[in-house]
Design a protein around this motif. Structure first.
Motif, PDB file in Angstrom:
ATOM      1  N   ARG A  76       0.830  -1.205   0.000  1.00  0.00           N
ATOM      2  CA  ARG A  76       0.000   0.000   0.000  1.00  0.00           C
ATOM      3  C   ARG A  76       0.871   1.263   0.000  1.00  0.00           C
ATOM      4  O   ARG A  76       0.572   2.239  -0.699  1.00  0.00           O
ATOM      5  CB  ARG A  76      -0.918   0.006   1.216  1.00  0.00           C
ATOM      6  N   VAL A  77       1.968   1.225   0.763  1.00  0.00           N
ATOM      7  CA  VAL A  77       2.874   2.374   0.793  1.00  0.00           C
ATOM      8  C   VAL A  77       3.553   2.549  -0.569  1.00  0.00           C
ATOM      9  O   VAL A  77       3.650   3.667  -1.093  1.00  0.00           O
ATOM     10  CB  VAL A  77       3.920   2.203   1.917  1.00  0.00           C
ATOM     11  N   ILE A  78       4.021   1.438  -1.112  1.00  0.00           N
ATOM     12  CA  ILE A  78       4.679   1.504  -2.428  1.00  0.00           C
ATOM     13  C   ILE A  78       3.698   1.979  -3.490  1.00  0.00           C
ATOM     14  O   ILE A  78       4.043   2.820  -4.343  1.00  0.00           O
ATOM     15  CB  ILE A  78       5.255   0.116  -2.797  1.00  0.00           C
ATOM     16  N   TYR A  79       2.465   1.462  -3.442  1.00  0.00           N
ATOM     17  CA  TYR A  79       1.461   1.868  -4.430  1.00  0.00           C
ATOM     18  C   TYR A  79       1.149   3.361  -4.316  1.00  0.00           C
ATOM     19  O   TYR A  79       1.041   4.073  -5.328  1.00  0.00           O
ATOM     20  CB  TYR A  79       0.177   1.052  -4.251  1.00  0.00           C
ATOM     21  N   GLY A  80       1.008   3.849  -3.076  1.00  0.00           N
ATOM     22  CA  GLY A  80       0.737   5.276  -2.898  1.00  0.00           C
ATOM     23  C   GLY A  80       1.859   6.134  -3.435  1.00  0.00           C
ATOM     24  O   GLY A  80       1.616   7.192  -4.044  1.00  0.00           O
ATOM     25  N   ARG A  81       3.112   5.674  -3.224  1.00  0.00           N
ATOM     26  CA  ARG A  81       4.253   6.421  -3.746  1.00  0.00           C
ATOM     27  C   ARG A  81       4.274   6.422  -5.273  1.00  0.00           C
ATOM     28  O   ARG A  81       4.497   7.454  -5.908  1.00  0.00           O
ATOM     29  CB  ARG A  81       5.548   5.807  -3.193  1.00  0.00           C
ATOM     30  N   LEU A  82       4.046   5.254  -5.858  1.00  0.00           N
ATOM     31  CA  LEU A  82       4.011   5.163  -7.320  1.00  0.00           C
ATOM     32  C   LEU A  82       2.881   6.006  -7.910  1.00  0.00           C
ATOM     33  O   LEU A  82       3.043   6.655  -8.947  1.00  0.00           O
ATOM     34  CB  LEU A  82       3.849   3.699  -7.747  1.00  0.00           C
ATOM     35  N   GLU A  83       1.738   5.997  -7.242  1.00  0.00           N
ATOM     36  CA  GLU A  83       0.602   6.777  -7.720  1.00  0.00           C
ATOM     37  C   GLU A  83       0.915   8.270  -7.688  1.00  0.00           C
ATOM     38  O   GLU A  83       0.546   9.026  -8.597  1.00  0.00           O
ATOM     39  CB  GLU A  83      -0.626   6.472  -6.862  1.00  0.00           C
TER      40      GLU A  83
END
Length: 365
Positions: free
Chosen positions: A34-41
């Motif tokens: 979730r953290v990685i996805y938020g950063r990528l987003e």
């Protein structure tokens, strides 16, 4: 799969503790995703390209599901191993199927995102975009099914050999379904019409606006707002008109003058033609004719043959109304009038006098 299961068992805990440990690990991994996805987003939102956003959105749910379900299979292996002596190699095949399914799921989500994005731009034909998207979905689903079959140990060569014979049987049993399928392909590639077009057929009672073109049938909304579901195979055997692709709309009217206004016919025809040639909504590049046409039973007829610039149905009638009103004004300006059905009765005076004499003779006492 087996290595991870042996590694967890090496801690020496019971199966319940191991399952709880795996669940906790899945939760930590999910939080990290979730953290990685938020950063990528956040990174992709700063770019001008839209494609990276589409890819990231396609990954979100499938990867989250894989993070939870894949470790769950390890937990199932631990439970089975602790309660029985049965082999758990079959769980490895489930994991492989899970990975293949996740890849297909991501591909389908990406196709859907791309389709929606392209349609929102309104720079491409809607029917073509939908056709390409459906073919892409069919391709990835077929590849996924064949890969899963191979993972389960099925021989693809034998399957394809059986498919040659079975395909013939299925084709004969489902010929209507296949004819509708290929009829839909014909519509997509020949493009006699697209979504939003007004179509009609002189061979069938089909007329309305195309709402959707599916693999099996096309949905047409009639002008009284009734949905019409037409199998795609029907379009292979009928003539289809597409008024939406007209370049112009035609005005063809016959107008009658009184016989008493015959000497004014030529001047009226000339003035009407000049009016049409200068009309801002009449396409003078197309055929434009105004001529004395026929001696009618009670009128001298001339016709108007011309084309409007607009193809919009409502606007066309507004232009036609304006033209007819101006024609009426031209006729009135010449002191003439539009004829209506009349009959002239001529009586011979000699016969009339004889009838009156006979009636008087009969009345005398």
């Amino acid at each position: 799969m087996e290595f991870l299961q042996r590694y967890v068992e090496s801690f020496g805990y019971d199966w319940l503790s191991n399952v709880l440990l795996i669940t906790a690990g899945s939760f930590v991994l999910w939080l990290a995703w979730r953290v990685i996805y938020g950063r990528l987003e956040a990174i992709t939102a700063k770019t001008q390209l839209a494609w990276d956003d589409l890819v990231i959105r396609a990954l979100k749910t499938p990867v989250s599901t894989l993070i939870w379900v894949w470790p769950a299979t390890v937990s199932v292996g631990l439970i089975v191993a602790s309660h029985s002596d049965k082999d758990t190699i079959w769980l490895g095949k489930i994991d492989l199927i899970l990975v293949i399914t996740t890849f297909i799921w991501i591909s389908l989500r990406l196709i859907q995102n791309v389709e929606e994005h392209v349609l929102e731009q309104k720079k491409r034909d809607e029917t073509t975009v939908q056709a390409i998207a459906k073919v892409a979905r069919l391709f990835f689903v077929t590849i996924g099914i064949l890969t899963i079959m191979q993972a389960l140990g099925l021989s693809l060569s034998g399957l394809l050999t059986f498919g040659g014979v079975g395909g013939l049987i299925v084709g004969l049993a489902a010929k209507d379904l296949l004819s509708n399928f290929f009829g839909g392909m014909m519509i997509y590639f020949d493009r006699p019409f697209k979504v939003g077009d007004w179509i009609r057929s002189p061979d069938r009672a089909i007329e309305g606006t195309v709402e959707r073109i599916g693999w099996r049938m096309t949905i047409i909304r009639t002008f009284d707002k009734r949905p019409l579901y037409v199998p795609n195979s029907v379009f292979s055997n009928i003539v289809v008109e597409n008024p939406s692709r007209m370049l112009n709309r035609r005005i063809y009217e016959k107008i009658g003058l009184r016989y008493d206004d015959g000497d004014k016919m030529e001047a009226i025809v000339d003035d009407v033609k000049i009016m049409l040639e200068g009309h801002k909504d009449i396409d003078s590049r197309q055929t434009l004719m105004v001529n004395f046409d026929a001696f009618g039973p009670s009128s001298l007829n001339f016709f108007i043959y011309t084309f409007t610039k607009t193809v919009n149905w409502a606007r066309y009638h507004e232009v036609k109304q304006d033209v007819l009103l101006q024609v009426m004004g031209i006729i009135k300006s010449h002191g003439a009038d539009i004829a209506y059905p009349t009959q002239t009765l001529k009586i011979d005076p000699v016969i009339m006098a004889n009838d009156e004499a006979q009636s008087k003779h009969i009345i005398q006492p």
